[in-house]
Write a protein that holds these residues in place. Sequence first.
Motif, PDB file in Angstrom:
ATOM      1  N   LEU A  71       0.801  -1.217   0.000  1.00 53.99           N
ATOM      2  CA  LEU A  71       0.000   0.000   0.000  1.00 53.99           C
ATOM      3  C   LEU A  71       0.836   1.270   0.000  1.00 53.99           C
ATOM      4  N   ASP A  72       2.141   1.168   0.190  1.00 56.75           N
ATOM      5  CA  ASP A  72       3.000   2.348   0.191  1.00 56.75           C
ATOM      6  C   ASP A  72       3.238   2.829  -1.243  1.00 56.75           C
ATOM      7  N   TYR A  73       3.596   4.109  -1.366  1.00 56.61           N
ATOM      8  CA  TYR A  73       3.850   4.669  -2.695  1.00 56.61           C
ATOM      9  C   TYR A  73       5.286   4.388  -3.126  1.00 56.61           C
ATOM     10  N   HIS A  74       5.423   3.876  -4.344  1.00 54.94           N
ATOM     11  CA  HIS A  74       6.730   3.676  -4.964  1.00 54.94           C
ATOM     12  C   HIS A  74       6.635   4.222  -6.382  1.00 54.94           C
ATOM     13  N   PRO A  75       7.492   5.100  -6.782  1.00 49.52           N
ATOM     14  CA  PRO A  75       7.413   5.672  -8.130  1.00 49.52           C
ATOM     15  C   PRO A  75       7.743   4.632  -9.197  1.00 49.52           C
ATOM     16  N   VAL A  76       6.814   4.413 -10.086  1.00 48.76           N
ATOM     17  CA  VAL A  76       6.994   3.476 -11.199  1.00 48.76           C
ATOM     18  C   VAL A  76       6.534   4.174 -12.473  1.00 48.76           C
ATOM     19  N   ALA A  77       6.862   3.582 -13.599  1.00 48.32           N
ATOM     20  CA  ALA A  77       6.463   4.136 -14.891  1.00 48.32           C
ATOM     21  C   ALA A  77       6.156   2.998 -15.857  1.00 48.32           C
ATOM     22  N   VAL A  78       5.248   3.260 -16.770  1.00 49.03           N
ATOM     23  CA  VAL A  78       4.907   2.311 -17.824  1.00 49.03           C
ATOM     24  C   VAL A  78       5.553   2.795 -19.111  1.00 49.03           C
ATOM     25  N   TYR A  79       6.488   2.012 -19.655  1.00 55.81           N
ATOM     26  CA  TYR A  79       7.152   2.315 -20.909  1.00 55.81           C
ATOM     27  C   TYR A  79       6.340   1.654 -22.032  1.00 55.81           C
ATOM     28  N   CYS A  80       5.908   2.439 -22.989  1.00 53.74           N
ATOM     29  CA  CYS A  80       5.007   1.966 -24.043  1.00 53.74           C
ATOM     30  C   CYS A  80       5.759   1.867 -25.366  1.00 53.74           C
ATOM     31  N   TYR A  81       5.862   0.666 -25.912  1.00 55.28           N
ATOM     32  CA  TYR A  81       6.638   0.406 -27.112  1.00 55.28           C
ATOM     33  C   TYR A  81       5.733   0.098 -28.301  1.00 55.28           C
TER      34      TYR A  81
ATOM     35  N   ALA B 233       4.426   6.667 -19.159  1.00 51.16           N
ATOM     36  CA  ALA B 233       3.380   7.125 -18.236  1.00 51.16           C
ATOM     37  C   ALA B 233       3.880   6.916 -16.818  1.00 51.16           C
ATOM     38  N   TYR B 234       3.931   8.013 -16.031  1.00 53.60           N
ATOM     39  CA  TYR B 234       4.490   7.965 -14.689  1.00 53.60           C
ATOM     40  C   TYR B 234       3.390   7.913 -13.638  1.00 53.60           C
ATOM     41  N   SER B 235       3.725   7.271 -12.513  1.00 47.37           N
ATOM     42  CA  SER B 235       2.849   7.353 -11.339  1.00 47.37           C
ATOM     43  C   SER B 235       3.127   8.664 -10.605  1.00 47.37           C
ATOM     44  N   HIS B 236       2.183   9.071  -9.744  1.00 50.16           N
ATOM     45  CA  HIS B 236       2.322  10.318  -8.985  1.00 50.16           C
ATOM     46  C   HIS B 236       1.805  10.100  -7.567  1.00 50.16           C
TER      47      HIS B 236
ATOM     48  N   LEU C 291     -13.532  11.650  -6.554  1.00 48.95           N
ATOM     49  CA  LEU C 291     -12.273  10.920  -6.524  1.00 48.95           C
ATOM     50  C   LEU C 291     -11.182  11.807  -7.105  1.00 48.95           C
ATOM     51  N   ALA C 292     -10.091  11.958  -6.362  1.00 47.09           N
ATOM     52  CA  ALA C 292      -8.976  12.784  -6.816  1.00 47.09           C
ATOM     53  C   ALA C 292      -8.004  11.948  -7.636  1.00 47.09           C
ATOM     54  N   TYR C 293      -7.358  12.589  -8.615  1.00 48.42           N
ATOM     55  CA  TYR C 293      -6.360  11.919  -9.430  1.00 48.42           C
ATOM     56  C   TYR C 293      -5.455  12.957 -10.072  1.00 48.42           C
ATOM     57  N   TYR C 294      -4.356  12.493 -10.638  1.00 49.78           N
ATOM     58  CA  TYR C 294      -3.430  13.395 -11.329  1.00 49.78           C
ATOM     59  C   TYR C 294      -3.754  13.363 -12.820  1.00 49.78           C
ATOM     60  N   GLU C 295      -3.681  14.546 -13.474  1.00 53.88           N
ATOM     61  CA  GLU C 295      -3.942  14.614 -14.907  1.00 53.88           C
ATOM     62  C   GLU C 295      -3.151  15.756 -15.518  1.00 53.88           C
ATOM     63  N   ASP C 296      -2.600  15.500 -16.716  1.00 56.56           N
ATOM     64  CA  ASP C 296      -2.019  16.555 -17.538  1.00 56.56           C
ATOM     65  C   ASP C 296      -2.416  16.289 -18.982  1.00 56.56           C
ATOM     66  N   GLU C 297      -1.807  16.996 -19.935  1.00 55.67           N
ATOM     67  CA  GLU C 297      -2.240  16.861 -21.330  1.00 55.67           C
ATOM     68  C   GLU C 297      -1.862  15.512 -21.934  1.00 55.67           C
ATOM     69  N   ASN C 298      -0.984  14.791 -21.254  1.00 49.15           N
ATOM     70  CA  ASN C 298      -0.523  13.510 -21.790  1.00 49.15           C
ATOM     71  C   ASN C 298      -1.298  12.306 -21.257  1.00 49.15           C
ATOM     72  N   GLY C 299      -1.941  12.472 -20.112  1.00 46.53           N
ATOM     73  CA  GLY C 299      -2.666  11.349 -19.539  1.00 46.53           C
ATOM     74  C   GLY C 299      -3.022  11.589 -18.098  1.00 46.53           C
ATOM     75  N   SER C 300      -3.377  10.498 -17.389  1.00 45.86           N
ATOM     76  CA  SER C 300      -3.781  10.623 -15.987  1.00 45.86           C
ATOM     77  C   SER C 300      -3.300   9.412 -15.208  1.00 45.86           C
ATOM     78  N   TYR C 301      -3.295   9.572 -13.876  1.00 47.01           N
ATOM     79  CA  TYR C 301      -2.905   8.479 -12.974  1.00 47.01           C
ATOM     80  C   TYR C 301      -3.711   8.606 -11.691  1.00 47.01           C
ATOM     81  N   ARG C 302      -4.144   7.455 -11.193  1.00 48.18           N
ATOM     82  CA  ARG C 302      -4.843   7.429  -9.915  1.00 48.18           C
ATOM     83  C   ARG C 302      -4.532   6.120  -9.204  1.00 48.18           C
ATOM     84  N   ALA C 303      -4.331   6.199  -7.902  1.00 45.98           N
ATOM     85  CA  ALA C 303      -4.167   5.008  -7.065  1.00 45.98           C
ATOM     86  C   ALA C 303      -5.141   5.108  -5.907  1.00 45.98           C
TER      87      ALA C 303
END
Length: 626
Positions: free
Chosen positions: A483-493, A502-505, A522-534
Amino acid sequence: MGKNDLKRDKQFKRHLAQQLQVEQPPQSYLQAVQDAFDSLPDELPVKARPLRTFARACATLAACAVLVAAGAFGLNRANPGLMESLPGVGQLFQQLNGTVDLPQETENHSLPTPTPIPQDPSQLEEQQAEERAPFQPVSVQNDVEGTDDSFTVEDAWSDGIYLHLCMTARLSDPAWQQEEFLFTQTEPYMEDSETFQVTVDGAAAELVTPLEIRVFTLEEASDDGSSLYRAEWVAKLPHKLSHSQEMEVSLSLSCLTGGSSGLVSLPDYQLDFRVTADTSRNFLWNTLAEEPPVEDNGVSLQWVESTPTNLRFSVEVPFFGRMSYTMLTPAEEADFATSAAPLGIYPLLSTPEGDLLQDSSVEWSPNSLEDVYYAGPYTGVGTFVAPAEDVPYVVLTLYEYPPYSTEEGATIANNRVVAEFTIDLETRQVYASQHYRDQGLEKLSLANSLKEDRTPTPVNGYICADPSLYGDPLQVALFTPDLDYHPVAVYCYSGDTLVCIAYSHPQNEYNSYEETGDGTELAYYEDENGSYRADIIASPTIQGGQTYKRMQFRVYNTAGIEFTRLELVDVETGQVLIEDIQRAYYHQADEVFGTQLEAYQYGEAAVEPSPSPPAVESRLQEDAGS
């Protein structure tokens, strides 16, 4: 059986004598019985001696038993068929003569449990009826001058519940020959524009033929320019009819529409005729709840309605769990709003040869099977195509998971049976059975189902949802018990090219809100490239009160991009946590369901990790250092 039944039933005696070719027992058997009776004393002593009387009676009975047994065994040697047919002792002599196998440890699992008592054959004969008289076709001509258009009902019959109509329409205008289908709606496929009406005894009948196939199909295009169209439709009667009961049927049709040319014919067809109900092939069991339902493993079969039209039934299924307990879901349904369907509600109907009957519909109540706060029972009404007339019985089997799939490699091999019932159309009985064991299938007990852990083995701590590679936005969902936050990213090929990241926040960077159906935000992060929510999810969608963190990535502006691999990377260490999220999902699904998704999609080749990504060709992500 009463003691004098055999004496009174002369027909049975004649049948037995004909079958065994014996008119009466041999003389040796009759003489042995007579000698036993001759040995009995003529009268009792004057002085009452209870103990001696009891002992003498026992001795006399024992002597009789010995003599009768000796005569019986002698008769068995002379005519074994007669002794094997005697009530009560027949089975003993069958085993003695070796004409029947002794019970073995392996049982015939197809037998019902418990074995039902067959109906009296005379009762079944009374339920049969004479063959229905052939229907005399009725026809009507179009009143419009200069046309030879006609509408004909070539055959009509009813099983007392449904009305079957075999109809033709002949159009004389050659322009119609270009039309493969004719519609009876002013606007094709629009139910509210239907002009074909059926009434039975003055009440409207419901057309149950699905709208998408409720058409007249071109059968013949004649040289004279006319066209013949045919349709076979079914309507449900407004009320049930008993056997040989006659009904008044009225048909009206006021529009025929071409599907491609837009041609329209506006006839005013009206046909009246009579049909006699034939219910001899109907089997209605417990439709009025006159007896208790049949139960198996907590599942109850409530009623059965079998007609030449279709086979319908109602079952009540207790709570076996939810599909969301596997945590294997499409990424776009990772909120489990549509993937928390109950387990054990997937029925199939099969014949003795294993042929599956096509299902028209299975309707469950409550309608919202995805209501995660409702834990059964679930009542379903299934409608299947009727089996052929010569099928003696059908087997209704309910499975843990959906028992079939159109996707290659997606058939669930680990599927277990939750209940099975045999619907015997010959003896007209319904009972629990075990045909599934002959197929090597296992049964899932209700108690074990609620205890079983259905989650797959995590990959570096993550369970993968099925990513949506071809949508816009691209969606990825992951579950982890950490349940703890760890910064991860999804690399899309796409191929060997890294298209985007796509990064976590962390939650303190969330900058947008989404209102849910219950009014919460529900709160989440969003910018022009996409969004992330945990967020944190737990029971009732997760089994056993376990708690997981759900991570949802969305990447915008992905239309037209063919993604071939999605990689999960630890941002701090650069470690590749999951080499291919899609493949990891297939692997985890194969583990839980016994499917072959990974082998079908990837073969035997392994996906090697990418220690350092190639040059970034990113349209969607800011500088990697950010």
